[in-house]
Design a protein around this motif. Structure first.
Motif, PDB file in Angstrom:
ATOM      1  N   SER A  10     -14.909  47.098   4.948  1.00  0.00           N
ATOM      2  CA  SER A  10     -16.135  47.352   4.584  1.00  0.00           C
ATOM      3  C   SER A  10     -16.816  49.230   4.837  1.00  0.00           C
ATOM      4  N   HIS A  11     -15.628  49.484   5.931  1.00  0.00           N
ATOM      5  CA  HIS A  11     -16.267  51.028   5.781  1.00  0.00           C
ATOM      6  C   HIS A  11     -15.318  52.261   5.814  1.00  0.00           C
ATOM      7  N   LEU A  12     -13.591  51.290   5.113  1.00  0.00           N
ATOM      8  CA  LEU A  12     -12.383  52.728   4.423  1.00  0.00           C
ATOM      9  C   LEU A  12     -12.068  52.462   3.470  1.00  0.00           C
ATOM     10  N   GLY A  13     -12.784  50.852   2.849  1.00  0.00           N
ATOM     11  CA  GLY A  13     -11.906  50.815   2.156  1.00  0.00           C
ATOM     12  C   GLY A  13     -10.014  51.053   1.424  1.00  0.00           C
ATOM     13  N   ALA A  14     -10.167  51.731   0.580  1.00  0.00           N
ATOM     14  CA  ALA A  14      -8.378  52.023   0.313  1.00  0.00           C
ATOM     15  C   ALA A  14      -7.923  52.442   1.507  1.00  0.00           C
ATOM     16  N   SER A  15      -9.413  53.513   2.325  1.00  0.00           N
ATOM     17  CA  SER A  15      -8.207  54.587   3.486  1.00  0.00           C
ATOM     18  C   SER A  15      -7.350  53.268   4.511  1.00  0.00           C
ATOM     19  N   LEU A  16      -7.877  52.177   4.735  1.00  0.00           N
ATOM     20  CA  LEU A  16      -6.763  51.088   5.560  1.00  0.00           C
ATOM     21  C   LEU A  16      -5.796  51.017   4.598  1.00  0.00           C
ATOM     22  N   THR A  17      -4.628  51.708   5.656  1.00  0.00           N
ATOM     23  CA  THR A  17      -3.204  50.924   5.256  1.00  0.00           C
ATOM     24  C   THR A  17      -2.819  50.633   6.526  1.00  0.00           C
ATOM     25  N   GLY A  18      -3.474  50.040   7.576  1.00  0.00           N
ATOM     26  CA  GLY A  18      -2.373  49.338   8.213  1.00  0.00           C
ATOM     27  C   GLY A  18      -3.427  48.488   9.215  1.00  0.00           C
ATOM     28  N   PHE A  19      -3.106  47.208   9.258  1.00  0.00           N
ATOM     29  CA  PHE A  19      -4.479  46.346  10.587  1.00  0.00           C
ATOM     30  C   PHE A  19      -3.000  45.494  11.124  1.00  0.00           C
ATOM     31  N   GLU A  20      -2.455  45.995  12.223  1.00  0.00           N
ATOM     32  CA  GLU A  20      -1.545  44.651  12.684  1.00  0.00           C
ATOM     33  C   GLU A  20      -2.332  43.963  14.517  1.00  0.00           C
TER      34      GLU A  20
ATOM     35  N   VAL B 266       3.454  36.049  19.649  1.00  0.00           N
ATOM     36  CA  VAL B 266       2.760  36.247  18.670  1.00  0.00           C
ATOM     37  C   VAL B 266       1.969  37.246  17.779  1.00  0.00           C
ATOM     38  N   PHE B 267       2.469  37.704  16.864  1.00  0.00           N
ATOM     39  CA  PHE B 267       1.940  39.345  16.043  1.00  0.00           C
ATOM     40  C   PHE B 267       2.169  39.424  14.437  1.00  0.00           C
ATOM     41  N   GLY B 268       2.187  40.742  14.738  1.00  0.00           N
ATOM     42  CA  GLY B 268       2.352  40.626  12.804  1.00  0.00           C
ATOM     43  C   GLY B 268       1.275  41.468  11.786  1.00  0.00           C
ATOM     44  N   HIS B 269       0.584  41.093  10.707  1.00  0.00           N
ATOM     45  CA  HIS B 269       0.232  41.783  10.098  1.00  0.00           C
ATOM     46  C   HIS B 269      -0.913  40.916   9.350  1.00  0.00           C
ATOM     47  N   LEU B 270      -2.153  41.628  10.749  1.00  0.00           N
ATOM     48  CA  LEU B 270      -3.493  40.315  10.176  1.00  0.00           C
ATOM     49  C   LEU B 270      -3.804  41.049   8.293  1.00  0.00           C
TER      50      LEU B 270
END
Length: 462
Positions: A223-233, A361-365
């Motif tokens: 919501s805050h970053l839009g397309a600027s969000l490049t990663g969330f692990e 457990v890990f990964g690209h949420l």
């Protein structure tokens, strides 16, 4: 077989070791084409191989000794960079990191990034439609590719290296070859998309109470970053504990262990403006997360070195697992909305069936891809854990498919998941895949035994 060939005959996880008639290392696409022509005429199977870093033995010959391994190591040239068109044309044997660095030297970004980027080849990335840590913003390898050069099963050269964003002239062969794991043809070069280098980046390691909290932070970040969000692990506490216990030089960047932290997250922002703007936007997300109660603590990188250290913790998980016993692995994809509930319920069922199993457990949420792995009890030997693999994988994959997910998000099928594909794939879809395989490789010489599991039809004469 010469001792020099041995490294080409075993997969990265040491699950399978095959034999080969020969290992050949062509220097250009024309030599690859000639080898394929000769192999096709003689009915000799071909196993294309890149950096041999895959998880599913997709680039390993079988034990018949009838196949030729074609290593792409010498096809490693950066052919062209076009900064006006934002493209780079590279050969399949280029190491991913070398492509990233070539793009950066031209003040551009090639965003495909994964733990094996220092050794995996672009050809293998395309053959498996690799994902990595920035799919959330830039997409998988398929989305990053504009054109291909491919050697067909007959040894013809398809020159599809077009740097076009729009080309509506019939079937999209590019997308067919990407993700085919060398079973339809051999990718020898690709024209890839480039992007502007970000003017500022911010990375934060998050301490989270639950996977539900991680999903809440992800919603805020979107919501805050839009397309600027490049990663969330995301990484479970067990994963991070294993990393710092295995590699004592690595540490979690908190003054004291965050109380109640059962999960950790990596949040990355790439900003097109400046450092001040990036910092302001980044802090707004973290403040909102703190106020909502879904974030326990956060460490924000103040330098590229600190950011690299945060990512190094994440990227060390796979190696730490390899050093701590037999790992039962799953590369699954699910709608982001159901991941927390899926992990909770599946963890409970596994613990009931296999008391003492250590959930890793890990990964690209951000894109719904989890590496849902487990180690056996600390006292268990490798053989006893391996003996539970079929049971555990069936349990996990049954639940994934029932939830509308995929049993392979980014690692492919190779030879390790052939039976799973046959079990779970829609019959109509599977039949269409067989028809495509037969149309493009009627003699089944291209990487036989992989994906669809078809055995090679070997003949010494034609």
């Amino acid at each position: 077989m010469n001792e020099d060939a041995i490294p080409y005959l075993t997969d990265w996880r040491n699950f399978s070791t095959g034999r080969a008639l020969a290992v050949v290392r062509p220097a250009n696409a024309q030599q690859v084409a000639k080898i394929v022509q000769l192999s096709s005429h003689a009915g000799v199977p071909i196993v294309p191989q890149g950096g041999n870093t895959g998880q599913v033995a997709a680039a390993t010959p079988d034990d018949t000794g009838t196949a030729i391994v074609i290593s792409m190591q010498r096809l490693n040239r950066i052919r062209a960079i076009d900064t006006d068109n934002d493209t780079i044309t590279v050969e399949a044997g280029c190491i991913l990191q070398a492509v990233q660095e070539a793009a950066k030297s031209a003040n551009r970004l090639f965003p495909l990034s994964l733990g094996a980027e220092g050794s995996c080849f672009i050809g293998g990335n395309l053959a498996t439609n690799a994902g990595g840590t920035q799919v959330l913003r830039y997409g998988n390898a398929r989305e990053l590719t504009l054109g291909l050069e491919v050697i067909t099963a007959e040894g013809a050269v398809w020159n599809g290296l077009r740097g076009l964003r729009k080309d509506n002239t019939g079937y999209d062969l590019r997308d067919l070859y990407i993700g085919s794991e060398g079973t339809l043809g051999i990718i020898t070069a690709a024209t890839l998309k480039l992007f502007p280098l970000p003017n500022a980046q911010r990375t934060s390691l998050l301490a989270l109470g639950s996977l539900d909290d991680a999903a809440a932070v992800l919603r805020l970040a979107r919501s805050h970053l839009g397309a600027s969000l490049t990663g969330f692990e995301v990484m479970s506490r067990e994963c991070m504990d294993l990393v710092v216990q295995t590699y004592t030089q690595q540490h979690l960047p908190f003054i004291s262990p965050p109380e109640g932290a059962e999960w950790y997250g990596l949040l990355e922002l790439s900003d097109s403006e400046d450092e001040a703007h990036a910092t302001l936007r980044f802090e707004s997300v973290l403040e909102a997360a703190m106020e909502s109660g879904c974030l326990i603590d956060a460490a924000i990188s103040s330098s590229q070195a600190q950011s690299d250290a945060f990512w190094h913790l994440r990227e060390s998980i796979t190696l730490a697992l390899a050093e701590n016993g037999y790992c039962i692995k799953h590369d699954i994809s699910l709608p982001v909305s159901i991941i927390p509930a899926f992990v909770r319920s599946t963890n409970i069922e596994i613990q009931q069936r296999y008391p003492g199993a250590r959930m890793m457990v890990f990964g690209h949420l951000g894109d719904g891809n989890l590496h849902y792995n487990l180690l056996g009890p600390a006292s268990a030997d490798r053989q006893s854990v391996a003996g539970r693999e079929s049971e555990i994988q069936a349990l996990v994959h049954d639940r994934v498919v029932a939830a509308g997910g995929s049993i392979s998000a980014e690692q492919g099928i190779g030879s390790r998941r052939v039976d799973d594909l046959a079990r779970y794939k829609d019959p109509v879809e599977l039949a269409l895949m067989h028809r495509i395989k037969h149309a493009l490789d009627p003699e089944n010489i291209m990487n036989p035994g992989k994906v669809l599991g078809l055995s090679a039809t070997h003949s010494s004469t034609r």
